[in-house]
Enzyme design. Structure first.
Site, PDB file in Angstrom:
ATOM      1  N   SER A  45       0.842  -1.205   0.000  1.00  0.00           N
ATOM      2  CA  SER A  45       0.000   0.000   0.000  1.00  0.00           C
ATOM      3  C   SER A  45       0.873   1.249   0.000  1.00  0.00           C
ATOM      4  O   SER A  45       0.384   2.346  -0.261  1.00  0.00           O
ATOM      5  CB  SER A  45      -0.924   0.006   1.223  1.00  0.00           C
ATOM      6  OG  SER A  45      -0.194  -0.254   2.405  1.00  0.00           O
ATOM      7  N   GLU A 182      -9.247  -9.700   3.170  1.00  0.00           N
ATOM      8  CA  GLU A 182      -9.519  -8.306   2.786  1.00  0.00           C
ATOM      9  C   GLU A 182     -10.848  -8.211   2.031  1.00  0.00           C
ATOM     10  O   GLU A 182     -11.085  -8.950   1.064  1.00  0.00           O
ATOM     11  CB  GLU A 182      -8.374  -7.744   1.913  1.00  0.00           C
ATOM     12  CG  GLU A 182      -8.663  -6.305   1.482  1.00  0.00           C
ATOM     13  CD  GLU A 182      -7.452  -5.534   0.977  1.00  0.00           C
ATOM     14  OE1 GLU A 182      -6.325  -6.061   1.030  1.00  0.00           O
ATOM     15  OE2 GLU A 182      -7.647  -4.386   0.529  1.00  0.00           O
TER      16      GLU A 182
HETATM   17  O1  KIV Z   1      -0.353  -3.488   1.504  1.00  0.00           O
HETATM   18  C1  KIV Z   1      -1.046  -3.451   2.520  1.00  0.00           C
HETATM   19  O2  KIV Z   1      -1.025  -2.494   3.287  1.00  0.00           O
HETATM   20  C2  KIV Z   1      -1.891  -4.603   2.803  1.00  0.00           C
HETATM   21  C3  KIV Z   1      -2.869  -4.496   3.918  1.00  0.00           C
HETATM   22  C4  KIV Z   1      -3.905  -3.517   3.638  1.00  0.00           C
HETATM   23  C5  KIV Z   1      -3.400  -5.807   4.315  1.00  0.00           C
HETATM   24  O3  KIV Z   1      -1.794  -5.570   2.132  1.00  0.00           O
END
Ligand code: KIV
Length: 290
Positions: A45, A182
């Site tokens: 993310s 998710e």
């Molecule tokens: O990349 C991320 O932050 C994630 C989480 C939201 C589970 O995969």
């Protein structure tokens, strides 16, 4: 002593919800550790909240290693979990081993996370067999956004819900120590959590998971006005910070900053000698010009 997957499993055994937050830099990692968060996810993310992309696809292994190394350097207690980026574990299990090894050795993580259910289970098995703790990630898998056609809730119809149950079981059977669910309907996440022995970590998957994970920037309001449906904004830090920077800019423009408290003085006799020198120098320059 830094937490390992054992401490997370212990939380589950005690019936205590497991708290996970993403962290990408010294700032977010230190704050999360101070708040007592037992495990930090260096998630892909970061592609959105740090690098400004729309999706995590452009994030590379080197990016995750770079950010993991920072997070592990500045913390002492939390387990650091490094996300494996798009196409760094799906070519074949050997590629996954090599890249997870780099994440552990160069990034200092104690576990890795990867997206995928049944199809990825042989890879997870191979990684766990050589000592790499793996967290699974099923349901909405942002790295597959182009295949799925958007970031949407998964498992709403019977067929996909059944597939998610099989995926969860396959990830557990392959040896994963936990699995992220998710954007999964809450009743399905509850069913999966009851069925599995390993902890389920939800994000948009309801309150019955064994733990929850959230993106740091969503929690504290550092991602513009956008608040995902699954997130609760606990503070609008972005607004607070923007106002502070605005006040600083106003102070500079009005010459209210820096004041004497934020400036450095020098001894009067040194200043007097310096000024005498400067006067003499400008006199010499005037003579030369004549
Ligand atoms: O990349 C991320 O932050 C994630 C989480 C939201 C589970 O995969």
């Amino acid at each position: 002593m830094r937490n390992t997957i054992r401490e997370l499993q212990q939380l589950q055994a005690n019936g205590e919800p497991i708290v996970l937050v993403t962290a990408y830099d010294a700032f977010s990692a230190r704050l999360c550790e101070a708040a007592g968060v037992p495990a930090l996810l260096v998630g892909d993310s970061l592609g959105m909240v740090v690098q400004g992309h729309e999706l995590p696809i452009p994030v590379t292994l080197d990016h995750i290693i770079y950010h993991s190394a920072i997070v592990s350097r500045v913390t002492r207690t939390p387990l650091i979990i490094g996300d494996m980026p798009f196409m760094t574990y799906t070519v074949d299990p050997e590629q996954a081993l090599t890249n997870a090894g780099r994440l552990m050795q160069e990034g200092g993580v104690g576990a890795v996370k990867l997206e995928g259910g049944e199809v990825l289970s042989p890879t997870i098995r191979r990684m766990v067999d050589v000592g790499i703790p793996v967290m699974g990630h099923i349901g909405l898998m942002p790295q597959s956004v182009y295949k799925v056609g958007g970031l949407r809730v998964q498992g709403r119809d019977l067929e996909t819900a059944q597939q998610l149950l099989r995926d969860a079981q396959a990830v557990e059977d392959a040896g994963a120590f936990a699995v992220v669910l998710e954007a999964v309907p809450a009743p399905l996440a509850k069913l999966i959590s009851e069925k599995l022995r390993i902890p389920t970590i939800g994000i948009g998957a309801g309150v019955h998971c064994d733990g929850q994970v959230q993106v740091f920037h969503d929690l504290v309001g550092l991602f513009g006005d956008f608040v995902p449906r699954h997130a609760r904004r606990y503070v609008d830090a972005g607004k607070v910070i923007q106002e502070a920077v605005q006040q600083y800019a106003d102070d500079v423009r009005a010459r209210r900053f820096p004041d004497s408290e934020h400036s450095f003085a020098m001894k009067d006799d040194i200043l007097a000698a310096l000024m005498a020198d400067a006067t003499q120098m400008s006199g010499t320059e005037d003579d030369a010009a004549d």
